[in-house]
Enzyme design. Structure first.
Site, short mmCIF file in Angstrom:
data_model
loop_
_atom_site.label_atom_id
_atom_site.label_comp_id
_atom_site.label_asym_id
_atom_site.label_seq_id
_atom_site.Cartn_x
_atom_site.Cartn_y
_atom_site.Cartn_z
N ASP A 20 0.85 -1.18 0.00
CA ASP A 20 0.00 0.00 0.00
C ASP A 20 0.89 1.24 0.00
O ASP A 20 2.12 1.12 -0.04
CB ASP A 20 -0.96 0.00 1.20
CG ASP A 20 -2.34 0.53 0.82
OD1 ASP A 20 -2.42 1.71 0.42
OD2 ASP A 20 -3.32 -0.23 0.91
N HIS A 47 -2.76 3.39 -4.62
CA HIS A 47 -2.13 2.91 -3.38
C HIS A 47 -0.72 2.36 -3.65
O HIS A 47 -0.35 1.31 -3.14
CB HIS A 47 -3.00 1.84 -2.72
CG HIS A 47 -4.28 2.38 -2.14
ND1 HIS A 47 -4.32 3.16 -1.01
CD2 HIS A 47 -5.57 2.25 -2.55
CE1 HIS A 47 -5.58 3.49 -0.74
NE2 HIS A 47 -6.35 2.96 -1.67
N GLU A 98 -9.97 3.03 -4.99
CA GLU A 98 -9.53 4.37 -4.65
C GLU A 98 -8.34 4.83 -5.49
O GLU A 98 -7.29 5.18 -4.97
CB GLU A 98 -9.18 4.42 -3.15
CG GLU A 98 -10.37 4.11 -2.26
CD GLU A 98 -10.02 4.05 -0.79
OE1 GLU A 98 -10.88 4.38 0.03
OE2 GLU A 98 -8.88 3.67 -0.46
#
Length: 764
Positions: free
Chosen positions: A189, A259, A323
């Site tokens: 991440d 990410h 995201e």
């Protein structure tokens, strides 16, 4: 050839002159078996210190586990032996049957995994601690069981905070206890890269370290605690082997193309701007994402996935996809060139940049497919064209699963509403370890239905299963991991395993036996389930708040109304209470000298409290909670919008009508709005107050106010509003609270509908 394991569990020989104590086992385990049929009239089976386990070599590992699971302190003589077999014929390879007779216990599975789950049922049936040194009595019975879902998962994020090999193994032991067969291991991440990739050594040399982390959710400032660590490929293989012994598959996640700050900090050329980048020290969503306009970036994706798939034999690999901001792609000449090369254009409202993510997803899926595996992605990947074999993990509610199955994709449910175990698990957040927010109680987890009636039979057939997600932004120690997982994991295990109707009351009655297993294993688990469960309902006719309390069997409930802590001499709750005046209601449980945690609520009664309240438009289905009456129940919500005190609206007004018991003169109306900016909960933009005079049938505007757009610095707080007017006699009030229809320009989700969460309308 068969292996006969003779388990000697007593330190000294049994004295035949002493009659050993007997501890009786029960079969009401978690998850509860599908069928438990007592053999009426047959003698029980006795487990003593000389118990023998008869198993073929292929089940020697399972025999060892059974031996380890038996409690210490056994004495006396066994009445026979325990036989392990794996020749059961069943449609599920994880099915098992347990037959208990006076001379023999047989655990027969459709595979070694089935035997393992049969052993787990025996393990949880046998009391963790003997009443005294002695024997265990297994009542004669036949148990037949199989799981509802083949995919039963739990997600563990080790990128935000690193956890050791021993801790990961302990996590695997913990989920195996709950019949969970999949570890979704979140390895990369923005905040850390945790898996060795030999072709790209800087991923762990640079990407596995950050010097500090932001304090709280948004600061101010940073702590002074460095975070580092990664798993070598051999260590990851060791985890895979350890999990496989416990019939758990390990699914790695390489989250892309967003990410990826840790990767870009290690290799800046992977990004659109070339950096500089850093391993991110904050939480949330960063605009820095991989550059799919560069061939080298696409090669990086393929190389990383190829090395990872060589480590993990599971049939799936998770490629993330959540995201992923497209801001830099819109400005990157290479990404725009790639868009032109692929002929991407806006289609059905989907931007070319969003379709570019579809290109990346399809590329990754193709790499995975060439290894004979399937790719799993978060539900955002449905926003673009993706291969049919991509599996959707629905986290933003259940709509991703519904949409995915409508399009013919297999799906896995992990909705924030039920399955995010980094959320608080009680309304009493002030006395809880710090969490990301939200509220996911044990009961909420238990209420999940992965295949709702809104799905067709064809859609339901595409649901592989469900899982809990544990993100570790605010979880840095393994005892904290255990606390957030347990006993919510028990509730999830029954959702994953059991078919048919579920009974939460019965589940609660069975839970103490499993909690005793937690105690034996030294797990740090949350004990809220032993607290008083308090339910409030408004009785408009009697102008009262009715209070109903319940607790686990055997617990006394005592309460006070002045805010003092209840004691064993405080009033005993025996029937629902009717509260009509200001008070501080506090209640707790008592059992065998032990006291539970107090539950406390403050009741503030005003002129319109307990009045009949209706809404012109219903709240959003996921945030209706107590509905209109919760707006006038005298209980004020805290900043946690999932506690049930707030009701939420998106794309519509909160339009409430309050019918007074008798006309009265009022001069002011007030209400609260819950602001939780990162989740899209923003302050309102205006309010109108209308009054209906006695004998009239029409409302008249009494007052209105406009409010400015919310300040971006307002993150988490309860905002109070009040509007005054000329004293007026009214029989009804109508309060219309207008939302911020679309999230403002400064918000990361600008353009999306905002949420309006309202509680407690008061008047004077």
């Amino acid at each position: 050839m068969r292996l006969t394991a003779i388990i000697l569990l007593a330190a000294m020989a049994v004295n035949p002159a002493i009659v050993p104590a007997r501890t009786v086992a029960g079969y009401r385990t978690i998850p509860i078996p599908q069928s438990v049929i007592p053999n009426t009239g047959e003698s029980p089976f006795i487990i003593g210190s000389d118990i023998k386990i008869d198993a073929p070599d292929s089940l020697s590992r399972e025999a060892r586990f059974l031996r380890e699971y038996l409690p210490e302190g056994l004495s006396g003589r066994s009445s026979g032996k325990i036989i392990l077999r794996a020749d059961l014929v069943d449609i599920s390879p994880e099915a098992y049957m347990i037959s208990v007779g006076p001379d023999e216990v047989t655990v027969n599975g459709a595979s070694a995994a089935g035997v393992f789950y049969g052993i787990q049922t025996l393990r949880k049936s046998i009391p963790s601690v003997l009443d005294a040194d002695g024997e265990i009595e297994l009542p004669s019975v036949q148990i037949i069981d199989r799981p509802r879902f083949a995919y039963r998962g739990t997600h563990f994020d080790v990128s935000r905070h690193f956890f050791t090999l021993d801790e990961v193994k302990s996590f695997i032991d913990m989920i195996a206890l709950h019949n969970i067969n999949t570890l979704h291991w979140h390895l990369t991440d923005d905040q850390g890269w945790r898996i060795e990739i030999k072709k790209y050594p800087r991923l762990t040399e640079i990407g596995s370290y950050r010097p500090n982390s932001i304090i709280g959710r948004t600061g101010p400032g940073y702590d002074d605690i460095p975070v580092s660590g990664f798993y070598t490929q051999e260590e990851a293989r060791d985890i895979v082997r350890y999990a496989a012994e416990r019939h758990v598959q390990v699914i790695p996640e390489i989250d892309l193309p967003g990410h990826m700050m840790a990767a870009m900090a290690s290799y800046p050329e992977l990004g659109c701007t070339g950096g500089p980048y850093e391993v991110w020290r904050q939480w949330g969503v960063n605009d820095g994402v991989l550059c799919p306009g560069k061939d080298g970036t696409m090669q990086f994706i393929a190389d990383v996935l190829n090395e990872v798939m060589d480590i993990f034999p599971a049939p799936y690999i998770h490629i993330g996809g959540d995201e992923c901001p497209k801001v830099v792609w819109a400005e990157c000449p290479r990404c725009q060139a790639r868009i032109r090369e692929l002929g991407l254009a806006e289609k059905n409202g989907v931007s070319p940049e969003a379709q570019l993510q579809g290109y990346v997803t399809a590329f990754a899926c193709d790499v995975v497919r060439r290894h004979g595996k399937s790719a799993i992605g978060w539900d955002e990947i449905l926003e673009c064209d993706i291969p049919q074999d991509a599996i959707i993990m629905s986290w933003r509610g259940v709509e991703g699963a519904a949409n995915g199955t409508r399009r013919g994709h297999n799906v896995i449910l992990a909705p924030t509403s039920h399955c995010y175990f980094d959320f608080y698990q009680t309304k009493d957040t002030a006395n809880e370890p710090y969490a990301i927010g939200g509220l996911t109680t044990v009961e909420r987890v238990y209420s999940l239905e992965p295949c709702p009636d809104t799905m067709t039979p064809g859609q339901k057939a595409l649901v592989l299963g469900c899982q809990a997600n544990l993100w570790t932004e605010y979880i840095s120690t393994f005892p904290h991991v255990q606390y957030m997982e347990l006993p919510r994991l028990a509730a999830l295990s029954e959702v994953q395993w059991c078919s048919g109707e579920k009974d939460f009351g019965d589940f609660k009655n069975r839970l103490p036996a499993l909690m005793a297993v937690y105690d034996r294993l030294g797990y740090n688990y949350a004990r809220h389930i032993a607290d008083v469960d308090v339910r409030y309902t408004v009785d408009s006719g009697q102008k009262a708040l009715n209070v109903t309390c319940s607790a686990l069997p055997g617990y006394d409930i005592r309460y006070t109304l002045d805010g003092t802590d209840p004691t064993v001499s405080s009033p005993l709750y025996t029937e629902p209470l009717a509260l009509r005046e200001d008070c501080v209601f506090k209640t707790t449980t008592f059992r065998d000298g032990l006291q539970g945690r107090p539950v406390c609520d403050t009741l503030s009664v005003g002129p319109v409290t307990f009045s009949k309240c209706t809404l012109a438009v219903e709240p959003d289905a996921g945030y209706a909670f107590g509905g209109a009456q919760s707006l006038v129940d005298g209980l004020t919500g805290t900043c946690n919008y999932r506690t049930g005190r707030w009701i939420g609206f998106s794309g519509k007004n909160c339009d409430a009508t309050i019918e007074l018991a008798s006309p009265m003169v009022l001069r002011e109306v007030s209400f609260n709005v819950d602001v939780f900016s990162c989740d899209g909960l923003v302050d309102c933009r205006g309010v109108e107050v209308y009054g209906m005079a006695p004998g009239s049938s029409e409302f008249r505007l009494l007052a209105s106010e406009e409010y400015p757009e919310m300040d971006p610095g307002m993150e988490f707080e309860v905002v109070g509003h009040s509007v005054g007017f000329t004293p007026t006699e009214v029989s009804k009030l109508r309060v219309v609270i207008r939302p911020q229809w679309v999230l403002p320009q400064w918000h990361p989700l600008t353009g999306c509908l905002g949420f309006l969460f309202v509680d407690e309308i008061r008047a004077r």
